[in-house]
Scaffold this motif. Structure first.
Motif, PDB file in Angstrom:
ATOM      1  N   TYR A 195       0.830  -1.185   0.000  1.00  0.00           N
ATOM      2  CA  TYR A 195       0.000   0.000   0.000  1.00  0.00           C
ATOM      3  C   TYR A 195       0.876   1.250   0.000  1.00  0.00           C
ATOM      4  O   TYR A 195       0.831   2.052  -0.915  1.00  0.00           O
ATOM      5  N   TYR A 234     -11.534 -13.264  -7.055  1.00  0.00           N
ATOM      6  CA  TYR A 234     -11.723 -11.808  -7.062  1.00  0.00           C
ATOM      7  C   TYR A 234     -13.195 -11.413  -7.015  1.00  0.00           C
ATOM      8  O   TYR A 234     -13.561 -10.319  -7.411  1.00  0.00           O
ATOM      9  N   PHE A 264     -14.642  -7.750  -6.022  1.00  0.00           N
ATOM     10  CA  PHE A 264     -13.472  -6.868  -6.105  1.00  0.00           C
ATOM     11  C   PHE A 264     -13.861  -5.403  -6.291  1.00  0.00           C
ATOM     12  O   PHE A 264     -13.292  -4.528  -5.637  1.00  0.00           O
ATOM     13  N   ASN A 280      -4.912  -8.274  -1.830  1.00  0.00           N
ATOM     14  CA  ASN A 280      -5.627  -8.778  -0.670  1.00  0.00           C
ATOM     15  C   ASN A 280      -6.903  -9.537  -1.022  1.00  0.00           C
ATOM     16  O   ASN A 280      -7.334 -10.398  -0.254  1.00  0.00           O
ATOM     17  N   ALA A 281      -7.536  -9.237  -2.156  1.00  0.00           N
ATOM     18  CA  ALA A 281      -8.849  -9.777  -2.487  1.00  0.00           C
ATOM     19  C   ALA A 281      -8.932 -11.302  -2.442  1.00  0.00           C
ATOM     20  O   ALA A 281      -9.883 -11.847  -1.863  1.00  0.00           O
ATOM     21  N   LYS A 296     -15.131  -3.605  -3.127  1.00  0.00           N
ATOM     22  CA  LYS A 296     -14.043  -3.597  -2.152  1.00  0.00           C
ATOM     23  C   LYS A 296     -12.950  -2.615  -2.575  1.00  0.00           C
ATOM     24  O   LYS A 296     -12.427  -1.863  -1.761  1.00  0.00           O
ATOM     25  N   ALA A 297     -12.609  -2.597  -3.864  1.00  0.00           N
ATOM     26  CA  ALA A 297     -11.579  -1.687  -4.370  1.00  0.00           C
ATOM     27  C   ALA A 297     -12.037  -0.235  -4.237  1.00  0.00           C
ATOM     28  O   ALA A 297     -11.243   0.644  -3.879  1.00  0.00           O
ATOM     29  N   THR A 342      -5.811  -3.733  -2.652  1.00  0.00           N
ATOM     30  CA  THR A 342      -6.967  -4.611  -2.737  1.00  0.00           C
ATOM     31  C   THR A 342      -6.733  -5.725  -3.750  1.00  0.00           C
ATOM     32  O   THR A 342      -7.177  -6.852  -3.546  1.00  0.00           O
ATOM     33  N   ASP A 399      -9.165 -12.432   1.094  1.00  0.00           N
ATOM     34  CA  ASP A 399     -10.426 -12.042   1.704  1.00  0.00           C
ATOM     35  C   ASP A 399     -11.535 -13.010   1.294  1.00  0.00           C
ATOM     36  O   ASP A 399     -12.370 -13.394   2.121  1.00  0.00           O
ATOM     37  N   MET A 433     -11.806   0.627  -0.442  1.00  0.00           N
ATOM     38  CA  MET A 433     -10.425   0.773   0.010  1.00  0.00           C
ATOM     39  C   MET A 433      -9.718   1.933  -0.686  1.00  0.00           C
ATOM     40  O   MET A 433      -8.873   2.598  -0.088  1.00  0.00           O
TER      41      MET A 433
END
Length: 118
Positions: free
Chosen positions: A1, A90, A93, A40-41, A96-97, A37, A44, A100
């Motif tokens: 990040y 994904y 995604f 990380n996706a 979430k993207a 993301t 998750d 984030m």
């Protein structure tokens, strides 16, 4: 990040206008959040699948032999990729993207503003 934001900022010149600087900082945070993301996706999705399983301790007495479909992180990753295709890692995604990315933009812009103020 932070690694992605650092490299973006290194290659982009800083604007002279404070409002454009704020906008650029927010955009950098947004891009950094979306990149994070992307990494990380899949984890998750796997976490959600493992948590969503019926635990053997809560199985009903009628079916005490409930088998766990996912037993670990990498086993779940492989199983999802084989059974549903790699894109299944994904799922969700886009929202979430967006979440984030917006959070990253606000956080970085706030941090930079406070640092300049102090």
């Amino acid at each position: 990040y932070f690694f992605s934001m650092y490299h973006i900022n290194r290659h982009v010149s800083r604007p002279e206008s404070p409002s454009l600087d704020l906008l650029q900082t927010s955009a950098t945070g947004f891009v950094g959040g979306v990149i994070a993301t992307g990494f990380n996706a899949p984890f998750d999705v796997i976490k959600s699948r493992i948590q969503g399983q019926v635990s053997t301790s809560t199985a009903t007495s009628a079916d005490p032999q409930v088998q766990q479909k996912y037993t670990g992180t990498f086993q779940a990753m492989r199983r999802i990729a084989v059974e549903e295709g790699p894109t299944a890692l994904y799922k969700g995604f886009a929202p979430k993207a967006l979440r984030m990315g917006l959070g990253g933009g606000v956080a970085v812009a706030t941090f930079e503003a406070i640092c300049k103020f102090l």
